[in-house]
Structures are given as C-alpha cells and as structure tokens.
Design a protein around this motif. Structure first.
Motif, PDB file in Angstrom:
ATOM      1  N   ARG A 168      -4.585  12.684 -15.720  1.00  0.00           N
ATOM      2  CA  ARG A 168      -5.392  13.670 -16.423  1.00  0.00           C
ATOM      3  C   ARG A 168      -4.492  14.513 -17.333  1.00  0.00           C
ATOM      4  NH1 ARG A 168      -9.775  15.001 -11.609  1.00  0.00           N
ATOM      5  NH2 ARG A 168     -10.855  12.987 -11.812  1.00  0.00           N
ATOM      6  N   GLN A 169      -5.104  15.198 -18.265  1.00  0.00           N
ATOM      7  CA  GLN A 169      -4.356  15.850 -19.335  1.00  0.00           C
ATOM      8  C   GLN A 169      -4.795  17.307 -19.491  1.00  0.00           C
ATOM      9  OE1 GLN A 169      -2.236  13.610 -21.015  1.00  0.00           O
ATOM     10  NE2 GLN A 169      -3.062  11.873 -19.833  1.00  0.00           N
ATOM     11  N   ARG A 170      -3.860  18.133 -19.973  1.00  0.00           N
ATOM     12  CA  ARG A 170      -4.159  19.511 -20.340  1.00  0.00           C
ATOM     13  C   ARG A 170      -4.180  19.623 -21.863  1.00  0.00           C
ATOM     14  NH1 ARG A 170      -6.752  22.580 -16.772  1.00  0.00           N
ATOM     15  NH2 ARG A 170      -5.927  22.239 -14.679  1.00  0.00           N
ATOM     16  N   PRO A 171      -5.283  20.093 -22.451  1.00  0.00           N
ATOM     17  CA  PRO A 171      -5.359  20.159 -23.905  1.00  0.00           C
ATOM     18  C   PRO A 171      -4.206  20.926 -24.535  1.00  0.00           C
ATOM     19  CG  PRO A 171      -7.524  20.541 -22.943  1.00  0.00           C
ATOM     20  CD  PRO A 171      -6.545  20.513 -21.805  1.00  0.00           C
ATOM     21  N   GLU A 172      -3.812  22.044 -23.927  1.00  0.00           N
ATOM     22  CA  GLU A 172      -2.738  22.829 -24.516  1.00  0.00           C
ATOM     23  C   GLU A 172      -1.408  22.081 -24.500  1.00  0.00           C
ATOM     24  OE1 GLU A 172      -3.465  24.269 -20.240  1.00  0.00           O
ATOM     25  OE2 GLU A 172      -4.665  23.643 -21.966  1.00  0.00           O
ATOM     26  N   LEU A 189      -1.140  18.739 -24.565  1.00  0.00           N
ATOM     27  CA  LEU A 189      -1.264  17.716 -25.594  1.00  0.00           C
ATOM     28  C   LEU A 189      -1.031  18.311 -26.975  1.00  0.00           C
ATOM     29  CD1 LEU A 189      -4.366  15.681 -24.356  1.00  0.00           C
ATOM     30  CD2 LEU A 189      -1.954  15.008 -24.254  1.00  0.00           C
ATOM     31  N   GLY A 190      -1.542  19.512 -27.201  1.00  0.00           N
ATOM     32  CA  GLY A 190      -1.325  20.167 -28.482  1.00  0.00           C
ATOM     33  C   GLY A 190       0.143  20.379 -28.773  1.00  0.00           C
ATOM     34  N   GLU A 191       0.900  20.796 -27.763  1.00  0.00           N
ATOM     35  CA  GLU A 191       2.338  20.996 -27.952  1.00  0.00           C
ATOM     36  C   GLU A 191       3.045  19.675 -28.248  1.00  0.00           C
ATOM     37  OE1 GLU A 191       3.601  22.884 -24.386  1.00  0.00           O
ATOM     38  OE2 GLU A 191       2.603  24.796 -24.843  1.00  0.00           O
ATOM     39  N   LEU A 192       2.664  18.620 -27.517  1.00  0.00           N
ATOM     40  CA  LEU A 192       3.284  17.317 -27.737  1.00  0.00           C
ATOM     41  C   LEU A 192       2.944  16.763 -29.121  1.00  0.00           C
ATOM     42  CD1 LEU A 192       2.595  15.741 -24.230  1.00  0.00           C
ATOM     43  CD2 LEU A 192       4.843  16.300 -25.157  1.00  0.00           C
ATOM     44  N   LEU A 193       1.711  16.954 -29.550  1.00  0.00           N
ATOM     45  CA  LEU A 193       1.313  16.469 -30.872  1.00  0.00           C
ATOM     46  C   LEU A 193       2.031  17.245 -31.973  1.00  0.00           C
ATOM     47  CD1 LEU A 193      -2.519  15.926 -30.375  1.00  0.00           C
ATOM     48  CD2 LEU A 193      -0.778  14.163 -30.689  1.00  0.00           C
ATOM     49  N   THR A 194       2.167  18.547 -31.802  1.00  0.00           N
ATOM     50  CA  THR A 194       2.902  19.343 -32.784  1.00  0.00           C
ATOM     51  C   THR A 194       4.343  18.865 -32.894  1.00  0.00           C
ATOM     52  OG1 THR A 194       1.493  21.279 -32.383  1.00  0.00           O
ATOM     53  CG2 THR A 194       3.652  21.675 -33.386  1.00  0.00           C
ATOM     54  N   ALA A 195       4.956  18.598 -31.747  1.00  0.00           N
ATOM     55  CA  ALA A 195       6.336  18.102 -31.750  1.00  0.00           C
ATOM     56  C   ALA A 195       6.445  16.732 -32.396  1.00  0.00           C
ATOM     57  CB  ALA A 195       6.869  18.053 -30.322  1.00  0.00           C
ATOM     58  N   THR A 229      -9.650  21.655 -30.703  1.00  0.00           N
ATOM     59  CA  THR A 229      -9.531  21.404 -29.269  1.00  0.00           C
ATOM     60  C   THR A 229     -10.825  21.859 -28.613  1.00  0.00           C
ATOM     61  OG1 THR A 229      -7.134  21.741 -29.274  1.00  0.00           O
ATOM     62  CG2 THR A 229      -8.236  21.913 -27.163  1.00  0.00           C
ATOM     63  N   ALA A 230     -11.388  21.012 -27.764  1.00  0.00           N
ATOM     64  CA  ALA A 230     -12.643  21.363 -27.093  1.00  0.00           C
ATOM     65  C   ALA A 230     -12.619  20.837 -25.668  1.00  0.00           C
ATOM     66  CB  ALA A 230     -13.845  20.789 -27.846  1.00  0.00           C
ATOM     67  N   VAL A 231     -13.299  21.558 -24.793  1.00  0.00           N
ATOM     68  CA  VAL A 231     -13.474  21.138 -23.401  1.00  0.00           C
ATOM     69  C   VAL A 231     -14.937  21.350 -23.046  1.00  0.00           C
ATOM     70  CG1 VAL A 231     -12.864  21.566 -20.989  1.00  0.00           C
ATOM     71  CG2 VAL A 231     -11.103  21.740 -22.761  1.00  0.00           C
ATOM     72  N   ARG A 232     -15.558  20.347 -22.433  1.00  0.00           N
ATOM     73  CA  ARG A 232     -16.918  20.535 -21.928  1.00  0.00           C
ATOM     74  C   ARG A 232     -16.936  20.329 -20.423  1.00  0.00           C
ATOM     75  NH1 ARG A 232     -19.172  15.880 -20.276  1.00  0.00           N
ATOM     76  NH2 ARG A 232     -18.864  13.936 -21.444  1.00  0.00           N
ATOM     77  N   PRO A 234     -13.848  18.049 -16.024  1.00  0.00           N
ATOM     78  CA  PRO A 234     -14.212  18.388 -17.402  1.00  0.00           C
ATOM     79  C   PRO A 234     -13.611  17.370 -18.364  1.00  0.00           C
ATOM     80  CG  PRO A 234     -13.383  20.317 -16.218  1.00  0.00           C
ATOM     81  CD  PRO A 234     -13.102  19.134 -15.357  1.00  0.00           C
ATOM     82  N   GLN A 235     -14.227  17.277 -19.540  1.00  0.00           N
ATOM     83  CA  GLN A 235     -13.788  16.317 -20.547  1.00  0.00           C
ATOM     84  C   GLN A 235     -13.143  17.067 -21.710  1.00  0.00           C
ATOM     85  OE1 GLN A 235     -14.683  12.809 -19.622  1.00  0.00           O
ATOM     86  NE2 GLN A 235     -14.854  14.152 -17.839  1.00  0.00           N
ATOM     87  N   GLY A 236     -12.009  16.543 -22.195  1.00  0.00           N
ATOM     88  CA  GLY A 236     -11.268  17.211 -23.247  1.00  0.00           C
ATOM     89  C   GLY A 236     -11.222  16.400 -24.526  1.00  0.00           C
ATOM     90  N   TYR A 237     -11.064  17.106 -25.641  1.00  0.00           N
ATOM     91  CA  TYR A 237     -11.050  16.499 -26.968  1.00  0.00           C
ATOM     92  C   TYR A 237     -10.016  17.231 -27.818  1.00  0.00           C
ATOM     93  CZ  TYR A 237     -15.713  15.504 -25.118  1.00  0.00           C
ATOM     94  OH  TYR A 237     -16.755  15.146 -24.300  1.00  0.00           O
ATOM     95  N   VAL A 238      -9.176  16.484 -28.491  1.00  0.00           N
ATOM     96  CA  VAL A 238      -8.212  17.067 -29.418  1.00  0.00           C
ATOM     97  C   VAL A 238      -8.233  16.240 -30.694  1.00  0.00           C
ATOM     98  CG1 VAL A 238      -5.777  17.589 -29.878  1.00  0.00           C
ATOM     99  CG2 VAL A 238      -6.714  17.962 -27.590  1.00  0.00           C
ATOM    100  N   ILE A 239      -8.350  16.911 -31.822  1.00  0.00           N
ATOM    101  CA  ILE A 239      -8.269  16.252 -33.124  1.00  0.00           C
ATOM    102  C   ILE A 239      -7.083  16.823 -33.881  1.00  0.00           C
ATOM    103  CG2 ILE A 239      -9.414  15.816 -35.337  1.00  0.00           C
ATOM    104  CD1 ILE A 239     -12.088  16.083 -33.914  1.00  0.00           C
ATOM    105  N   GLY A 240      -6.230  15.942 -34.386  1.00  0.00           N
ATOM    106  CA  GLY A 240      -5.062  16.366 -35.131  1.00  0.00           C
ATOM    107  C   GLY A 240      -4.932  15.617 -36.442  1.00  0.00           C
ATOM    108  N   ARG A 241      -4.091  16.149 -37.313  1.00  0.00           N
ATOM    109  CA  ARG A 241      -3.830  15.521 -38.600  1.00  0.00           C
ATOM    110  C   ARG A 241      -2.327  15.309 -38.752  1.00  0.00           C
ATOM    111  NH1 ARG A 241      -6.010  19.253 -42.494  1.00  0.00           N
ATOM    112  NH2 ARG A 241      -4.138  20.461 -42.008  1.00  0.00           N
ATOM    113  N   ARG A 242      -1.956  14.113 -39.189  1.00  0.00           N
ATOM    114  CA  ARG A 242      -0.543  13.838 -39.406  1.00  0.00           C
ATOM    115  C   ARG A 242      -0.021  14.676 -40.563  1.00  0.00           C
ATOM    116  NH1 ARG A 242       2.949   8.732 -41.803  1.00  0.00           N
ATOM    117  NH2 ARG A 242       4.714  10.093 -42.112  1.00  0.00           N
TER     118      ARG A 242
END
Length: 225
Positions: A174-178, A180-186, A194-197, A206-214
C-alpha cells in the motif's frame, strides 16, 4: 524476496488468475464510480491539452481501463507483465493494442509517450524499487507528459498465496500519497493532483490517486553575454 524475483512471481500468479479474475470482476463500470470517472477524465484532458500522444496503460490486466481511455479519446495501448492477461485483453478488445512487458523496463524510446497510467499496478512493486520505477516513467514520457497513479492507501505490506482456488505468490504494497508525491518530485515530476476517497463496499482500504506532469528539461542559455 530477491530484487527481481517478484516479477516472476507476479507474472506466474496473474497468468493463473487471468480467466477467474476477469469473470469475478466482470469488467469496469465507471458510471458507478463517479470520482474515479472524473479523475480519469482529468488525466485524459491533461494529456489531450498537452498535445496528446500515445498513452500506456501499464499493468493493464484484462484491458478494461485501456478501453476506457480510448473511449475518452486517447491513443491508448496496454502493457502487462502477464502473457495470460495480455491474451485475454486481446480477445476481449481485438481492436486495441496490448503488449507483454515490465513497467520497470518498457520497450519504448525516450520521450515516446504523452501519458502513462498505472492503476493498481505499482502495488506489486517493492517500495524500495519505486525510485527506479518512476525514473522509467519519466524516461518514456515526453516533456510535459502526464502520469496517473491509482493505489490503495496505507502502510501495509502483505502476501497472498491463494486466490480463486489457485496457488499464487503475490505481494501487495500500500502507498501513502504524500510519500509518492515526494518520490515523484525527486524523479522529475510536478505533482498536480492528489486525491483520496473512502473505501467502498468490498474495499479494504481508502483509494488514492496522484496525477503528475513530467518536468520540461532545463533550458540552457549559451548565447554570449
């Protein structure tokens, strides 16, 4: 588990599960998942607004989301580690393209894609391999290309040895959105959404969603001063 032993275990497990998995879940109905539908729609709009291009649905399984992305106007194709899942997807959606491959080493040129969707597929990748995985996503995306991750939220690592009456060896992370955000930024991404439902009936987390741009490459100014 050895560093890449999980690839063989995951491939063999989903080969065994392809038919019963598809029968049990019966396809994807986004009409009954309005938040999911909206977020996939946001991803599709971002890819289109950035100029389009091919979109890889990595860990596509039976191909349901690949078909949904095509229905949203994207030039989408599926990639899955399991030949059994790819064969099933090709039978179910003969007009679409599906390929066998590993998301950790995609058979694509640098900057070949306008988008990458990884829906419930990074969950089988050991946590320590995520930097290498996101570096690979960064490599195959064109500058300005978009990435969407979908996952179960949490800190747990679990293993399953049986599913649908079949012997399997599947690991879930399982993953933590925050995080993942740090790893994607790096890895060179701008995190856009970022969204969680809350968990729906039948879901355990809960289900998580992260959208990023290269990020675009840094522009050098070599003109004489």
């Amino acid at each position: 588990m050895a560093e890449f032993d999980f690839l063989d275990a995951t491939r063999d497990s989903y080969d065994a599960l392809a038919e019963p998995y598809a029968e049990a879940f019966g396809g994807l109905d986004l009409d009954n998942r309005p938040l999911d539908r909206a977020l996939y729609g946001v991803f599709a709009e971002l890819v289109t607004e950035a100029g389009g291009g091919r979109v890889a649905d990595v860990g596509c399984g039976p191909g349901w989301l690949t078909d949904a992305l095509v229905g949203m106007g994207l030039d989408a194709f599926g990639v899955d580690l399991s030949p059994g899942m790819v064969a099933l997807a090709r039978r179910t959606y003969p007009a679409l393209r599906f390929e066998v491959g590993s998301m950790l080493s995609l058979d694509l040129e640098d900057g070949a894609l306008g988008g990458v969707l990884a829906a419930y597929s990074i969950i089988h990748v050991p946590w320590e391999l995520r930097p290498a995985l996101f570096a690979e996503f960064h490599r195959v995306l064109a500058p300005g290309g978009h990435l969407m991750l979908v996952f179960q939220v949490g800190d747990e690592h679990s293993e399953r040895t049986e599913a649908f009456g079949q012997a399997v060896r599947l690991h879930w992370y399982r993953q933590r959105p925050e995080e993942l955000g740090e790893l994607l930024t790096a890895a060179g991404f701008d995190v856009l959404t970022t969204a969680v439902r809350r968990a729906r009936e039948g879901e355990k987390a809960p289900q998580g969603y992260v959208i990023g741009r290269r990020n675009s490459p840094v522009q050098r100014n070599d003109s004489p001063k």
